[in-house]
Design an enzyme around this catalytic site. Sequence first.
Site, PDB file in Angstrom:
ATOM      1  N   GLU A 149     -14.340 -10.104 -22.811  1.00  0.00           N
ATOM      2  CA  GLU A 149     -13.744 -11.408 -22.898  1.00  0.00           C
ATOM      3  C   GLU A 149     -14.718 -12.017 -24.048  1.00  0.00           C
ATOM      4  O   GLU A 149     -15.985 -11.624 -24.126  1.00  0.00           O
ATOM      5  CB  GLU A 149     -14.056 -12.303 -21.893  1.00  0.00           C
ATOM      6  CG  GLU A 149     -13.736 -13.767 -21.843  1.00  0.00           C
ATOM      7  CD  GLU A 149     -12.227 -13.958 -22.501  1.00  0.00           C
ATOM      8  OE1 GLU A 149     -11.196 -13.362 -21.834  1.00  0.00           O
ATOM      9  OE2 GLU A 149     -12.222 -14.731 -23.451  1.00  0.00           O
ATOM     10  N   PHE A 150     -13.978 -12.561 -25.225  1.00  0.00           N
ATOM     11  CA  PHE A 150     -14.772 -13.131 -26.290  1.00  0.00           C
ATOM     12  C   PHE A 150     -14.801 -14.757 -26.213  1.00  0.00           C
ATOM     13  O   PHE A 150     -15.214 -15.187 -27.326  1.00  0.00           O
ATOM     14  CB  PHE A 150     -14.302 -12.576 -27.486  1.00  0.00           C
ATOM     15  CG  PHE A 150     -14.386 -10.976 -27.651  1.00  0.00           C
ATOM     16  CD1 PHE A 150     -15.563 -10.597 -27.795  1.00  0.00           C
ATOM     17  CD2 PHE A 150     -13.381 -10.411 -27.367  1.00  0.00           C
ATOM     18  CE1 PHE A 150     -15.635  -8.932 -27.893  1.00  0.00           C
ATOM     19  CE2 PHE A 150     -13.207  -8.968 -27.427  1.00  0.00           C
ATOM     20  CZ  PHE A 150     -14.565  -8.250 -27.353  1.00  0.00           C
ATOM     21  N   LEU A 151     -14.503 -15.446 -25.102  1.00  0.00           N
ATOM     22  CA  LEU A 151     -14.183 -16.880 -25.430  1.00  0.00           C
ATOM     23  C   LEU A 151     -15.488 -17.646 -25.591  1.00  0.00           C
ATOM     24  O   LEU A 151     -16.653 -17.009 -25.173  1.00  0.00           O
ATOM     25  CB  LEU A 151     -13.651 -17.302 -24.038  1.00  0.00           C
ATOM     26  CG  LEU A 151     -14.225 -17.291 -22.758  1.00  0.00           C
ATOM     27  CD1 LEU A 151     -15.384 -18.460 -22.687  1.00  0.00           C
ATOM     28  CD2 LEU A 151     -13.265 -17.413 -21.717  1.00  0.00           C
ATOM     29  N   LYS A 205     -18.543  -5.891 -26.533  1.00  0.00           N
ATOM     30  CA  LYS A 205     -18.941  -7.225 -26.280  1.00  0.00           C
ATOM     31  C   LYS A 205     -20.476  -7.485 -26.607  1.00  0.00           C
ATOM     32  O   LYS A 205     -20.938  -8.241 -27.012  1.00  0.00           O
ATOM     33  CB  LYS A 205     -18.653  -7.337 -24.914  1.00  0.00           C
ATOM     34  CG  LYS A 205     -19.261  -8.708 -24.160  1.00  0.00           C
ATOM     35  CD  LYS A 205     -18.631  -9.984 -24.684  1.00  0.00           C
ATOM     36  CE  LYS A 205     -19.225 -11.199 -24.406  1.00  0.00           C
ATOM     37  NZ  LYS A 205     -18.710 -12.371 -25.373  1.00  0.00           N
ATOM     38  N   ASN A 209     -22.363  -9.667 -29.328  1.00  0.00           N
ATOM     39  CA  ASN A 209     -23.326 -10.583 -29.098  1.00  0.00           C
ATOM     40  C   ASN A 209     -24.557 -10.317 -29.729  1.00  0.00           C
ATOM     41  O   ASN A 209     -25.343 -11.194 -30.439  1.00  0.00           O
ATOM     42  CB  ASN A 209     -23.297 -10.897 -27.837  1.00  0.00           C
ATOM     43  CG  ASN A 209     -22.507 -11.680 -26.990  1.00  0.00           C
ATOM     44  OD1 ASN A 209     -21.672 -12.598 -27.813  1.00  0.00           O
ATOM     45  ND2 ASN A 209     -22.447 -12.108 -25.955  1.00  0.00           N
ATOM     46  N   GLY A 254     -32.287 -23.690 -36.796  1.00  0.00           N
ATOM     47  CA  GLY A 254     -32.420 -24.798 -35.909  1.00  0.00           C
ATOM     48  C   GLY A 254     -33.379 -24.084 -34.566  1.00  0.00           C
ATOM     49  O   GLY A 254     -33.996 -23.157 -34.682  1.00  0.00           O
ATOM     50  N   CYS A 261     -24.800 -16.232 -22.060  1.00  0.00           N
ATOM     51  CA  CYS A 261     -24.433 -14.748 -22.530  1.00  0.00           C
ATOM     52  C   CYS A 261     -25.431 -14.362 -23.567  1.00  0.00           C
ATOM     53  O   CYS A 261     -26.060 -13.316 -23.284  1.00  0.00           O
ATOM     54  CB  CYS A 261     -23.136 -15.022 -23.197  1.00  0.00           C
ATOM     55  SG  CYS A 261     -21.726 -15.334 -21.962  1.00  0.00           S
ATOM     56  N   LYS A 323     -25.235 -25.948 -26.102  1.00  0.00           N
ATOM     57  CA  LYS A 323     -24.446 -26.256 -27.342  1.00  0.00           C
ATOM     58  C   LYS A 323     -23.540 -27.498 -26.912  1.00  0.00           C
ATOM     59  O   LYS A 323     -23.354 -28.086 -25.825  1.00  0.00           O
ATOM     60  CB  LYS A 323     -23.603 -25.098 -27.481  1.00  0.00           C
ATOM     61  CG  LYS A 323     -22.517 -24.754 -26.479  1.00  0.00           C
ATOM     62  CD  LYS A 323     -21.727 -23.487 -26.890  1.00  0.00           C
ATOM     63  CE  LYS A 323     -20.847 -23.475 -28.120  1.00  0.00           C
ATOM     64  NZ  LYS A 323     -19.820 -22.585 -28.153  1.00  0.00           N
ATOM     65  N   ARG A 330     -27.673 -23.042 -18.970  1.00  0.00           N
ATOM     66  CA  ARG A 330     -28.431 -21.918 -18.498  1.00  0.00           C
ATOM     67  C   ARG A 330     -29.168 -21.539 -20.006  1.00  0.00           C
ATOM     68  O   ARG A 330     -28.666 -21.463 -21.067  1.00  0.00           O
ATOM     69  CB  ARG A 330     -27.345 -20.562 -18.251  1.00  0.00           C
ATOM     70  CG  ARG A 330     -26.951 -20.909 -16.851  1.00  0.00           C
ATOM     71  CD  ARG A 330     -25.806 -19.798 -16.409  1.00  0.00           C
ATOM     72  NE  ARG A 330     -24.546 -20.051 -17.412  1.00  0.00           N
ATOM     73  CZ  ARG A 330     -23.277 -19.229 -17.147  1.00  0.00           C
ATOM     74  NH1 ARG A 330     -23.435 -18.351 -16.247  1.00  0.00           N
ATOM     75  NH2 ARG A 330     -22.243 -19.483 -17.896  1.00  0.00           N
TER      76      ARG A 330
HETATM   77  N1  NAD Z   1     -19.480 -18.095 -19.888  1.00  0.00           N
HETATM   78  C1  NAD Z   1     -19.108 -17.393 -21.063  1.00  0.00           C
HETATM   79  O1  NAD Z   1     -18.581 -18.140 -22.138  1.00  0.00           O
HETATM   80  C2  NAD Z   1     -18.746 -15.958 -21.165  1.00  0.00           C
HETATM   81  C3  NAD Z   1     -17.829 -15.600 -22.178  1.00  0.00           C
HETATM   82  C4  NAD Z   1     -17.812 -14.058 -22.177  1.00  0.00           C
HETATM   83  C5  NAD Z   1     -17.986 -13.122 -21.035  1.00  0.00           C
HETATM   84  N2  NAD Z   1     -18.686 -13.849 -20.150  1.00  0.00           N
HETATM   85  C6  NAD Z   1     -19.189 -13.027 -18.981  1.00  0.00           C
HETATM   86  O2  NAD Z   1     -18.075 -13.223 -17.857  1.00  0.00           O
HETATM   87  C7  NAD Z   1     -18.897 -13.075 -16.674  1.00  0.00           C
HETATM   88  C8  NAD Z   1     -18.937 -14.324 -15.875  1.00  0.00           C
HETATM   89  O3  NAD Z   1     -19.683 -14.978 -16.680  1.00  0.00           O
HETATM   90  P1  NAD Z   1     -19.308 -16.813 -16.181  1.00  0.00           P
HETATM   91  O4  NAD Z   1     -20.100 -17.580 -17.203  1.00  0.00           O
HETATM   92  O5  NAD Z   1     -18.237 -17.108 -15.913  1.00  0.00           O
HETATM   93  O6  NAD Z   1     -20.429 -16.633 -14.722  1.00  0.00           O
HETATM   94  P2  NAD Z   1     -20.359 -17.738 -13.429  1.00  0.00           P
HETATM   95  O7  NAD Z   1     -21.720 -17.609 -12.731  1.00  0.00           O
HETATM   96  O8  NAD Z   1     -19.935 -19.175 -14.048  1.00  0.00           O
HETATM   97  O9  NAD Z   1     -19.355 -17.179 -12.395  1.00  0.00           O
HETATM   98  C9  NAD Z   1     -19.170 -16.255 -11.702  1.00  0.00           C
HETATM   99  C10 NAD Z   1     -18.395 -16.548 -10.555  1.00  0.00           C
HETATM  100  O10 NAD Z   1     -18.033 -15.624  -9.562  1.00  0.00           O
HETATM  101  C11 NAD Z   1     -18.141 -15.900  -8.277  1.00  0.00           C
HETATM  102  N3  NAD Z   1     -18.149 -14.599  -7.749  1.00  0.00           N
HETATM  103  C12 NAD Z   1     -19.448 -13.828  -7.473  1.00  0.00           C
HETATM  104  N4  NAD Z   1     -18.962 -12.580  -6.593  1.00  0.00           N
HETATM  105  C13 NAD Z   1     -17.785 -13.024  -6.176  1.00  0.00           C
HETATM  106  C14 NAD Z   1     -16.792 -12.076  -5.385  1.00  0.00           C
HETATM  107  N5  NAD Z   1     -17.260 -11.109  -4.802  1.00  0.00           N
HETATM  108  N6  NAD Z   1     -15.804 -12.659  -4.987  1.00  0.00           N
HETATM  109  C15 NAD Z   1     -15.308 -14.052  -5.789  1.00  0.00           C
HETATM  110  N7  NAD Z   1     -15.856 -14.682  -6.366  1.00  0.00           N
HETATM  111  C16 NAD Z   1     -17.319 -14.187  -6.794  1.00  0.00           C
HETATM  112  C17 NAD Z   1     -19.357 -16.719  -8.148  1.00  0.00           C
HETATM  113  O11 NAD Z   1     -19.509 -17.572  -7.289  1.00  0.00           O
HETATM  114  C18 NAD Z   1     -19.284 -17.660  -9.533  1.00  0.00           C
HETATM  115  O12 NAD Z   1     -18.286 -18.805  -9.573  1.00  0.00           O
HETATM  116  C19 NAD Z   1     -20.317 -12.519 -17.227  1.00  0.00           C
HETATM  117  O13 NAD Z   1     -20.399 -11.112 -17.245  1.00  0.00           O
HETATM  118  C20 NAD Z   1     -20.455 -13.164 -18.536  1.00  0.00           C
HETATM  119  O14 NAD Z   1     -21.623 -12.398 -19.079  1.00  0.00           O
HETATM  120  C21 NAD Z   1     -18.822 -15.279 -20.049  1.00  0.00           C
END
Ligand code: NAD
Length: 433
Positions: A149-151, A205, A209, A254, A261, A323, A330
């Site tokens: 995912e690249f959002l 991914k 990054n 900056g 991430c 940001k 985080r």
């Molecule tokens: N945040 C971003 O902008 C972004 C962008 C691209 C990729 N990612 C990747 O996506 C992944 C998730 O990131 P995030 O920022 O959403 O993390 P996050 O910690 O905000 O969310 C993860 C969620 O999963 C839930 N969870 C954990 N185990 C579970 C299970 N067994 N069943 C159901 N729910 C469960 C947690 O309670 C939590 O709400 C990571 O690997 C991250 O690197 C994040």
Amino acid sequence: MKVSVIGLGYLGTTHSTAMAKLGHQVIGIESDHSRLALLQSGKVHFHEPGLQEELQRQLASGRLVFQSGHNEASKDCDIHFICVGTPQGSNGEADTSYVVSAAKELAKNLRPKSVVVGKSTVPVGTAKELKNLMSDIAGFEVHLAWNPEFLREGTALEDSLKPDRIVVGAWDNYSVEKVNEVYKPILATGTPFLSLDVETAELVKVAANAFLATKISFINAMAEVAEAAGADAVALAEAIGHDERIGKKFLRSGIGFGGGCLPKDIRGFIARAEEIGAGTALEFLKDIDQINLRRRDRVVELARKELGNVSGKKILVLGISFKPDSDDLRDSPSLEIARKLAGLGASVTVHDPVALPALKDKSGLTVESDLVKAAKDAELVILGTEWKEYRELDPSKLDVKGKIVIDGRNALDVDKWQKAGWKVIALGRNIKN
Ligand SMILES: NC(=O)c1ccc[n+]([C@@H]2O[C@H](COP(=O)([O-])OP(=O)(O)OC[C@H]3O[C@@H](n4cnc5c(N)ncnc54)[C@H](O)[C@@H]3O)[C@@H](O)[C@H]2O)c1
């Protein structure tokens, strides 16, 4: 199609909403009960422009439902997206334990025709381990694909609905076809669909990054040199950015990158490369990380240069999210700067248009949501997050004791602030005041 999305954080909440908007029947699964309850009531547990409104529309349409675990309806899904977190482990490696437990749970509730699609950012090689593990538990060969995912937070929904590419790695055509089918409305608009081997898909991914982090740290390294040489890193970035091979994006000097991430992904990438015997190739990323962290110390150094002993002095930090348009704290550079200054005895007040409620550990910091009150009697102001409201701020509205601002994002209109009588200090620049 019938789709489940497992893990409803920044990624899963956005992805489940986007999938419903594309017309799929979506079941979002979240293990944290308070998050789940909020989502079920139509509230998003983080700040993301436009997401809550769209989520409410999709809940009302009946295409989106949220629940705490698997049931008969989720077992019936054509595709299961794994979107759980992969936080940084104690030695910098990515902690894949949430992905593993989500996969095990899913394997017990899987039908042979369903396709499991990983979206979490994982170390290369994880998908293969998961496929073996899940196939053992399920008792049949599980269809598994990786679809990174690249959002970007702040534009997450838009990025999900109009991505610049869709990448999928799989061992079998059936899985690729299902992923292609689920994204059909997006692909119909001409979005490139890249079907790769699984290991490459996993690497895309973290490589992306690592490149972005390198670009930011590159200009911040130039900023260090510019500061020493009496040059200007903003003008330098503009000048080199005209070369289309270089480009202007991600070249704003900056206080550097943060968030959930980039920092953890480059550290996890270094750790995995070392495990597979390619550590030397990513040695440079350790410097990228260090350059980034040094910029935070540089702001503390500048504050001490201006105020002498910062102990007891009131400092206002504008913006604590990593940001703008996000309340994600985080690894936030500005929050770390605020905490470092508070650690030196400064009386630090933090302000942010949306992220203050997300600040659970307030120790040593004064939190003030009214900007005018927050600024009252401050001896130094630090811009830590370039929210629009700060970029457009009329500095004469701030009733401070010392008109000194450190622009940690090179986002302020220097002329405007100087005309209002402020001394402007900016990272990578030697501004004459
Ligand atoms: N945040 C971003 O902008 C972004 C962008 C691209 C990729 N990612 C990747 O996506 C992944 C998730 O990131 P995030 O920022 O959403 O993390 P996050 O910690 O905000 O969310 C993860 C969620 O999963 C839930 N969870 C954990 N185990 C579970 C299970 N067994 N069943 C159901 N729910 C469960 C947690 O309670 C939590 O709400 C990571 O690997 C991250 O690197 C994040």
